[in-house]
Design an enzyme around this catalytic site. Structure first.
Site, PDB file in Angstrom:
ATOM      1  N   HIS A 162       0.830  -1.204   0.000  1.00  0.00           N
ATOM      2  CA  HIS A 162       0.000   0.000   0.000  1.00  0.00           C
ATOM      3  C   HIS A 162       0.871   1.263   0.000  1.00  0.00           C
ATOM      4  O   HIS A 162       0.655   2.181  -0.799  1.00  0.00           O
ATOM      5  CB  HIS A 162      -0.922   0.004   1.223  1.00  0.00           C
ATOM      6  CG  HIS A 162      -1.546   1.351   1.466  1.00  0.00           C
ATOM      7  ND1 HIS A 162      -2.568   1.841   0.679  1.00  0.00           N
ATOM      8  CD2 HIS A 162      -1.260   2.322   2.369  1.00  0.00           C
ATOM      9  CE1 HIS A 162      -2.892   3.056   1.108  1.00  0.00           C
ATOM     10  NE2 HIS A 162      -2.118   3.379   2.120  1.00  0.00           N
ATOM     11  N   HIS A 167       1.207   4.942  -2.624  1.00  0.00           N
ATOM     12  CA  HIS A 167       1.648   6.316  -2.372  1.00  0.00           C
ATOM     13  C   HIS A 167       2.896   6.732  -3.144  1.00  0.00           C
ATOM     14  O   HIS A 167       2.962   7.856  -3.640  1.00  0.00           O
ATOM     15  CB  HIS A 167       1.903   6.520  -0.873  1.00  0.00           C
ATOM     16  CG  HIS A 167       0.649   6.581  -0.051  1.00  0.00           C
ATOM     17  ND1 HIS A 167      -0.268   7.612  -0.147  1.00  0.00           N
ATOM     18  CD2 HIS A 167       0.148   5.733   0.885  1.00  0.00           C
ATOM     19  CE1 HIS A 167      -1.271   7.407   0.700  1.00  0.00           C
ATOM     20  NE2 HIS A 167      -1.050   6.262   1.339  1.00  0.00           N
ATOM     21  N   GLU A 208      -6.119   9.374  -0.395  1.00  0.00           N
ATOM     22  CA  GLU A 208      -6.285   7.948  -0.107  1.00  0.00           C
ATOM     23  C   GLU A 208      -7.373   7.299  -0.973  1.00  0.00           C
ATOM     24  O   GLU A 208      -7.201   6.199  -1.467  1.00  0.00           O
ATOM     25  CB  GLU A 208      -6.624   7.712   1.372  1.00  0.00           C
ATOM     26  CG  GLU A 208      -5.477   7.900   2.341  1.00  0.00           C
ATOM     27  CD  GLU A 208      -4.406   6.791   2.301  1.00  0.00           C
ATOM     28  OE1 GLU A 208      -4.543   5.849   1.500  1.00  0.00           O
ATOM     29  OE2 GLU A 208      -3.435   6.915   3.056  1.00  0.00           O
ATOM     30  N   SER A 227      -4.041   0.504  -4.411  1.00  0.00           N
ATOM     31  CA  SER A 227      -3.259  -0.601  -3.843  1.00  0.00           C
ATOM     32  C   SER A 227      -4.151  -1.750  -3.393  1.00  0.00           C
ATOM     33  O   SER A 227      -3.672  -2.717  -2.819  1.00  0.00           O
ATOM     34  CB  SER A 227      -2.430  -0.112  -2.647  1.00  0.00           C
ATOM     35  OG  SER A 227      -3.277   0.358  -1.613  1.00  0.00           O
TER      36      SER A 227
HETATM   37 FE   FE2 Z   1      -2.191   5.365   2.952  1.00  0.00          FE
END
Ligand code: FE2
Length: 295
Positions: A162, A167, A208, A227
């Site tokens: 993730h 990110h 997010e 993700s």
């Molecule tokens: Fe995150």
């Protein structure tokens, strides 16, 4: 990283200097002593980390690298269909390894020349003010462990897949990276807990879990969607709402389920104008007004 305490397994340092990660009984790795030992060792790296020093390397096992390779390959296929053009372009610029888990130091070496961001290790939950605040300095707190191999397409907590695939790929875009920094500067500026929470919720519903209209289709740019092997197939069917600061900053969400309310930007420029503009200028007073209008 996600920001709710209950999402992270608690990490405790023992009197003998060892570090223990307390996995919940529902965690896929709970009954696997080898995995538990790996989690403890990797958390210990972050607990022992001192700012400014190189991030200690996690010696991943072959099985852990295989989990990365499998998930990275499958997510790559999904990204071609569901990710924004800006994210895909940034992904190609960053050039993460596909067959093995990169060390956080390696992620920093790829990322820093592009947008100035570096990765620092987190054992578990990082307090909101610290996590967001250092985004203003170009630092991103990241876990280093990977999910349990028995369920490679599921994780109950944010793991290195993730943090890095979600990110770091986004942070390789100067335009997204600027938004991350602006969120950090906003957190540095606000003083009250209500304002801090509001800024973090806007982050949640954008960087997010944000989605965006692009060439007549709905695409994802949020790291949580990009993700998640399951969520990326589902987001187009969720309750998609217009980008609205008051609503994003006051809507409750459940981090343990797929996000069923999402906010759509009409373009990257729209996201930068509305959300970037908000983070660039917000303070406790302006947020109090947004909270009042969102109720
Ligand atoms: Fe995150």
């Amino acid at each position: 990283m996600f920001e709710e305490a209950q999402y992270f397994a608690p990490v405790t340092a023992q009197e003998d200097g060892s570090v223990v990660v307390e996995l919940a009984s529902s965690h896929p790795g709970f009954a696997d002593p080898v995995y538990r030992a790996r989690r403890n060792a990797i958390a210990g790296l972050a607990v022992g980390y001192r700012p400014g020093a190189p991030v200690p390397a996690a010696e991943y096992t072959e099985r852990e690298h295989e989990v990365w390779a499998l998930v990275a390959r499958e997510l790559g296929v999904k990204h071609a269909e569901y990710a924004t053009a800006e994210y895909l372009h940034a992904t190609r610029r960053l050039g993460l390894p596909q067959e093995r888990i990169p060390q956080l130091e390696e992620v920093s070496e790829l990322l820093e020349p592009l947008t100035g961001f570096r990765y620092v290790p987190a054992a578990g939950l990082v307090p909101l003010r610290e996590f967001y605040g250092v985004l203003a300095d170009g630092l991103f707190h990241s876990t280093q462990y990977i999910r349990h191999h028995s369920v490679p397409f599921y994780t109950p907590e944010p793991d290195v897949l993730h943090e890095v695939i979600g990110h770091a790929n986004a942070l390789a875009s100067p335009r997204y990276a600027r938004l991350y920094r602006a969120a950090g500067e906003a957190v540095r500026r606000v003083e009250g807990e209500e304002a801090l929470e509001f800024v973090s919720k806007v982050f949640w519903f954008t960087l997010e879990f944000g989605v965006m209209r692009e060439a007549g289709e709905l695409k994802a740019y949020g790291a949580g969607i990009l993700s998640s092997y399951g969520e990326i197939e589902e987001f187009r069917g969720m309750d998609i709402r217009e980008l609205d600061l008051s609503a994003m900053g006051t809507t409750q969400y459940d981090i343990t389920k797929y996000q069923d309310v999402l906010f759509r930007a009409e373009s990257l420029q729209h996201l930068e104008d509305v959300v970037g503009g908000f983070w660039d200028t917000c303070d406790d007073d302006s947020i109090a007004k947004l909270v009042a209008s969102g109720l």
